[in-house]
Scaffold this motif. Structure first.
Motif, PDB file in Angstrom:
ATOM      1  N   GLU A 121      41.449 -28.183  57.306  1.00 24.09           N
ATOM      2  CA  GLU A 121      41.247 -29.502  57.926  1.00 24.09           C
ATOM      3  C   GLU A 121      42.219 -29.718  59.079  1.00 24.09           C
ATOM      4  O   GLU A 121      41.864 -30.335  60.087  1.00 24.09           O
ATOM      5  N   ARG A 122      43.429 -29.221  58.954  1.00 21.52           N
ATOM      6  CA  ARG A 122      44.382 -29.316  60.073  1.00 21.52           C
ATOM      7  C   ARG A 122      43.889 -28.516  61.276  1.00 21.52           C
ATOM      8  O   ARG A 122      44.047 -28.942  62.417  1.00 21.52           O
ATOM      9  N   ALA A 123      43.301 -27.359  61.021  1.00 18.69           N
ATOM     10  CA  ALA A 123      42.744 -26.554  62.119  1.00 18.69           C
ATOM     11  C   ALA A 123      41.580 -27.299  62.782  1.00 18.69           C
ATOM     12  O   ALA A 123      41.465 -27.316  64.016  1.00 18.69           O
ATOM     13  N   THR A 124      40.739 -27.924  61.961  1.00 19.16           N
ATOM     14  CA  THR A 124      39.629 -28.715  62.496  1.00 19.16           C
ATOM     15  C   THR A 124      40.157 -29.863  63.344  1.00 19.16           C
ATOM     16  O   THR A 124      39.662 -30.117  64.452  1.00 19.16           O
ATOM     17  N   LEU A 125      41.176 -30.551  62.839  1.00 26.24           N
ATOM     18  CA  LEU A 125      41.767 -31.674  63.566  1.00 26.24           C
ATOM     19  C   LEU A 125      42.363 -31.216  64.895  1.00 26.24           C
ATOM     20  O   LEU A 125      42.220 -31.895  65.914  1.00 26.24           O
TER      21      LEU A 125
END
Length: 109
Positions: free
Chosen positions: A49-53
């Motif tokens: 999710e951090r990579a997506t963000l």
């Protein structure tokens, strides 16, 4: 009236510009969604999710920069009009990151 109309158009054009990612508030996302997950699963979901963000934030910064330039040049926020604004997706992603971080703390990971 001739002076008011251009002023209104400028306000509308500027207000419809894409926001910078740091100005976007997270959507409330319940940490309980992740309460039954193991720490390793929470960690992998959090990393994803951090990579997506990060990806969404880059796109949003590009849209905000493009909007500022296009409003200056032609008076229309082209990136937002063309679908470059990722505000909703960023808000959800930020909410998921916060929920995952909360779940991680609650579980003592």
């Amino acid at each position: 009236m001739k002076k008011i109309l251009p002023a209104i158009l400028i306000v509308v054009a500027v207000s419809s510009c894409a926001k910078r990612p740091d100005a976007i508030a997270p959507t409330a996302f319940p940490a309980e969604t992740y309460a039954n997950m193991e720490c390793s699963v929470i960690d992998s979901n959090l990393a994803a999710e951090r990579a997506t963000l990060t990806t969404l934030s880059r796109a949003q910064n590009d849209a905000a920069t493009g909007d500022a330039f296009s409003v200056f040049v032609i008076g229309v926020p082209l990136a937002s009009v063309a679908g470059g604004d990722k505000e909703g997706l960023i808000a959800v992603s930020k909410g998921k990151v916060q929920a995952l971080e909360s779940a991680k703390i609650r579980k003592g990971c």
